[in-house]
Design a protein around this motif. Structure first.
Motif, PDB file in Angstrom:
ATOM      1  N   GLU A 158       9.968  19.396  34.194  1.00 33.95           N
ATOM      2  CA  GLU A 158      10.928  20.357  34.743  1.00 33.95           C
ATOM      3  C   GLU A 158      11.483  21.230  33.629  1.00 33.95           C
ATOM      4  O   GLU A 158      11.699  20.768  32.503  1.00 33.95           O
ATOM      5  CB  GLU A 158      12.060  19.596  35.432  1.00 33.95           C
ATOM      6  N   LEU A 159      11.722  22.497  33.956  1.00 33.87           N
ATOM      7  CA  LEU A 159      12.326  23.447  33.024  1.00 33.87           C
ATOM      8  C   LEU A 159      13.472  24.146  33.730  1.00 33.87           C
ATOM      9  O   LEU A 159      13.297  24.721  34.815  1.00 33.87           O
ATOM     10  CB  LEU A 159      11.297  24.467  32.543  1.00 33.87           C
ATOM     11  N   ARG A 160      14.669  24.119  33.125  1.00 35.35           N
ATOM     12  CA  ARG A 160      15.863  24.754  33.675  1.00 35.35           C
ATOM     13  C   ARG A 160      16.497  25.655  32.627  1.00 35.35           C
ATOM     14  O   ARG A 160      16.505  25.325  31.432  1.00 35.35           O
ATOM     15  CB  ARG A 160      16.889  23.705  34.132  1.00 35.35           C
ATOM     16  N   VAL A 161      17.050  26.776  33.095  1.00 39.13           N
ATOM     17  CA  VAL A 161      17.784  27.701  32.222  1.00 39.13           C
ATOM     18  C   VAL A 161      19.138  27.967  32.860  1.00 39.13           C
ATOM     19  O   VAL A 161      19.221  28.511  33.969  1.00 39.13           O
ATOM     20  CB  VAL A 161      17.026  29.022  32.013  1.00 39.13           C
ATOM     21  N   SER A 162      20.208  27.568  32.191  1.00 44.16           N
ATOM     22  CA  SER A 162      21.563  27.763  32.696  1.00 44.16           C
ATOM     23  C   SER A 162      22.192  28.965  31.994  1.00 44.16           C
ATOM     24  O   SER A 162      22.199  29.041  30.762  1.00 44.16           O
ATOM     25  CB  SER A 162      22.405  26.510  32.456  1.00 44.16           C
ATOM     26  N   TYR A 163      22.727  29.902  32.805  1.00 39.98           N
ATOM     27  CA  TYR A 163      23.287  31.129  32.231  1.00 39.98           C
ATOM     28  C   TYR A 163      24.626  31.433  32.894  1.00 39.98           C
ATOM     29  O   TYR A 163      24.728  31.481  34.129  1.00 39.98           O
ATOM     30  CB  TYR A 163      22.330  32.299  32.453  1.00 39.98           C
ATOM     31  N   PRO A 164      25.684  31.655  32.109  1.00 39.10           N
ATOM     32  CA  PRO A 164      26.994  31.993  32.690  1.00 39.10           C
ATOM     33  C   PRO A 164      27.058  33.468  33.065  1.00 39.10           C
ATOM     34  O   PRO A 164      26.992  34.346  32.196  1.00 39.10           O
ATOM     35  CB  PRO A 164      27.974  31.650  31.560  1.00 39.10           C
ATOM     36  N   PRO A 199      33.072  33.775  33.604  1.00 36.61           N
ATOM     37  CA  PRO A 199      33.717  32.582  33.047  1.00 36.61           C
ATOM     38  C   PRO A 199      33.738  31.391  34.000  1.00 36.61           C
ATOM     39  O   PRO A 199      33.829  30.249  33.548  1.00 36.61           O
ATOM     40  CB  PRO A 199      35.146  33.072  32.747  1.00 36.61           C
ATOM     41  N   ARG A 200      33.620  31.616  35.309  1.00 41.71           N
ATOM     42  CA  ARG A 200      33.707  30.529  36.272  1.00 41.71           C
ATOM     43  C   ARG A 200      32.392  30.227  36.995  1.00 41.71           C
ATOM     44  O   ARG A 200      32.325  29.287  37.773  1.00 41.71           O
ATOM     45  CB  ARG A 200      34.784  30.826  37.324  1.00 41.71           C
ATOM     46  N   VAL A 201      31.353  31.009  36.769  1.00 41.47           N
ATOM     47  CA  VAL A 201      30.119  30.862  37.542  1.00 41.47           C
ATOM     48  C   VAL A 201      28.917  30.787  36.607  1.00 41.47           C
ATOM     49  O   VAL A 201      28.787  31.596  35.678  1.00 41.47           O
ATOM     50  CB  VAL A 201      29.930  32.016  38.539  1.00 41.47           C
ATOM     51  N   GLN A 202      28.034  29.807  36.875  1.00 43.09           N
ATOM     52  CA  GLN A 202      26.775  29.671  36.158  1.00 43.09           C
ATOM     53  C   GLN A 202      25.635  29.668  37.157  1.00 43.09           C
ATOM     54  O   GLN A 202      25.745  29.087  38.246  1.00 43.09           O
ATOM     55  CB  GLN A 202      26.734  28.374  35.348  1.00 43.09           C
ATOM     56  N   VAL A 203      24.520  30.288  36.778  1.00 42.97           N
ATOM     57  CA  VAL A 203      23.304  30.218  37.588  1.00 42.97           C
ATOM     58  C   VAL A 203      22.255  29.451  36.786  1.00 42.97           C
ATOM     59  O   VAL A 203      22.236  29.491  35.554  1.00 42.97           O
ATOM     60  CB  VAL A 203      22.787  31.612  37.964  1.00 42.97           C
ATOM     61  N   GLU A 204      21.386  28.735  37.503  1.00 45.43           N
ATOM     62  CA  GLU A 204      20.409  27.875  36.841  1.00 45.43           C
ATOM     63  C   GLU A 204      19.096  27.871  37.621  1.00 45.43           C
ATOM     64  O   GLU A 204      18.903  27.056  38.524  1.00 45.43           O
ATOM     65  CB  GLU A 204      20.965  26.449  36.721  1.00 45.43           C
TER      66      GLU A 204
END
Length: 387
Positions: A301-307, A310-315
């Motif tokens: 699995e490969l995941r990329v978390s990006y803000p 300041p309150r929300v992240q997408v992954e």
């Protein structure tokens, strides 16, 4: 370079102790309890798969679709001094539809797990005592058993793989220490489950064997922006005993799970590459080897978390799974999905996620030359409250 945190505050020992639904046992400064605040999680989760037409003599009895949704209820909290507790249960509903048009359903609460955790030495040694409370359905009719069998496989993942068994007790201990630049941890546990009747209107009773488990974990920093985590778990089982039937005793094969995770910060993003492999040795039935029970499941699995604020992240994520049984059957599955995590208030956060799967699976009647294509979907929303 940042100093690696004590292992009891990081992933290997959390996985070794079996933390529930993503609640990490973060030890706050000045407290000796593993959990130092109240965490509660609930939400809704659904997974489903549909299958192309099967071939073979029993094609009409093969599943056209399998689906399940569940409502999780998880609470973790400190009790007093060095003692903390967590509790988890679910309400779930599974359904199987065959190509003949038959539908089977299974619904209700699952078993409830209650675990007490005691910190013997802060950031070093933790003991646990878990109880499996039989609040779920352990005795099923033939229609419900079809659903239970469909959702319990190792290849396709469902929110709930087992609705109910019997009263059980598990004792465990976990220890962590620094060795040079590494954080190392080891844990072990022993589980006992009481006898129960798996089938309605049948004299058969089932006494699961005692399970012993040992897990070792390690993590370290790589440079100033990466971290490596490693884990290896071994489970061994005593003989399962069936009573009131001609079935002989069954000895499950020893199981191994190897894991590797690499986390790297790239700009504002966090990239996580992970892989695990679950390998099961062949068991034996009535003293005779059962080579068909040998299997391996590999998942990458490969995941990329990006803000995005300041309150929300997408992954976003992509994944691949390979199922390799000892005989000709098997399967491959590719997946893609997106997770969005946001803080609604200082104490309440929400996670929304969706995924799509596409792959194939062999059935026993297909032979080794053909596979049945499948498509899958998943969606979930979780709410987490911290106090």
């Amino acid at each position: 370079m940042a100093t690696p945190r004590p292992l009891l505050r990081f992933a290997p020992i959390a996985a070794a102790l079996g933390t529930l639904s993503g609640i990490a046992p973060l030890a706050a400064q000045g407290s000796d309890a593993l959990y130092t605040r109240v965490d509660a999680i609930t939400g809704w989760e659904v997974r489903g798969y549909s299958f192309d037409a099967w071939t073979g003599a029993n094609a009409a009895d093969q599943p056209k679709s399998v689906s399940e949704w569940s409502l999780p209820f998880v609470v973790a909290a400190p009790l007093a001094g060095r003692l903390s507790v967590d509790l988890a249960t679910r309400y779930a509903r599974g359904e199987v539809e065959s190509y003949s048009g038959d539908r089977a359903t299974l619904s209700g609460f699952t078993d409830t797990q209650v675990r007490l955790l005691y910190t013997l030495t802060r950031d070093r040694l933790v003991g646990s005592l878990s109880f499996n409370l039989p609040t779920g359905k352990s005795t099923l009719d033939s229609s419900q058993f079809r659903v239970a069998g469909a959702i319990s496989g190792n290849y396709l993942s469902f929110p709930v793989a087992n609705f109910g068994t019997a009263f059980g007790v598990t004792g465990g201990v976990g220890y962590a220490s620094h060795v040079g630049t590494w954080n190392l941890g080891i844990s072990s546990s022993l589980r006992y489950l009481a006898t129960f009747k798996p089938f309605l209107n049948s004299p058969l009773s089932y006494n699961p064997g005692v399970e012993g488990r040992v897990r070792v974990g390690a993590d370290r920093l790589l440079g100033s922006s990466s971290r490596l985590l490693l884990g290896l778990t071994m489970s061994t089982f005593s003989t399962d005993v069936y009573s009131g039937t001609s079935f002989g005793p069954y000895g499950p094969g020893t199981r191994f799970i190897g894991e590797v995770v690499l986390v790297r910060v790239v700009g504002r993003s966090t990239v996580t590459a992970s892989a695990w492999s679950a390998y099961r040795l062949a068991g034996d039935s009535a003293g005779r080897p059962s080579p068909e029970t040998k299997e391996n499941v590999f998942n990458g699995e490969l995941r990329v978390s990006y803000p995005v604020s300041p309150r929300v992240q997408v992954e976003p994520m992509v994944a691949f799974r390979q199922w390799s049984p000892a005989d000709y059957r098997g399967g491959r599955l590719g997946s893609g999905g997106l997770l969005v995590r946001g803080n609604l208030t200082d104490r309440l956060s929400a996670t929304v996620q969706g995924r799509y799967d596409s792959g194939s699976i062999y059935s026993q009647s297909n032979g080794s030359a053909a596979a049945t294509n499948l498509q899958g979907y998943g969606a979930a929303i979780f709410l987490r409250y911290e106090r």
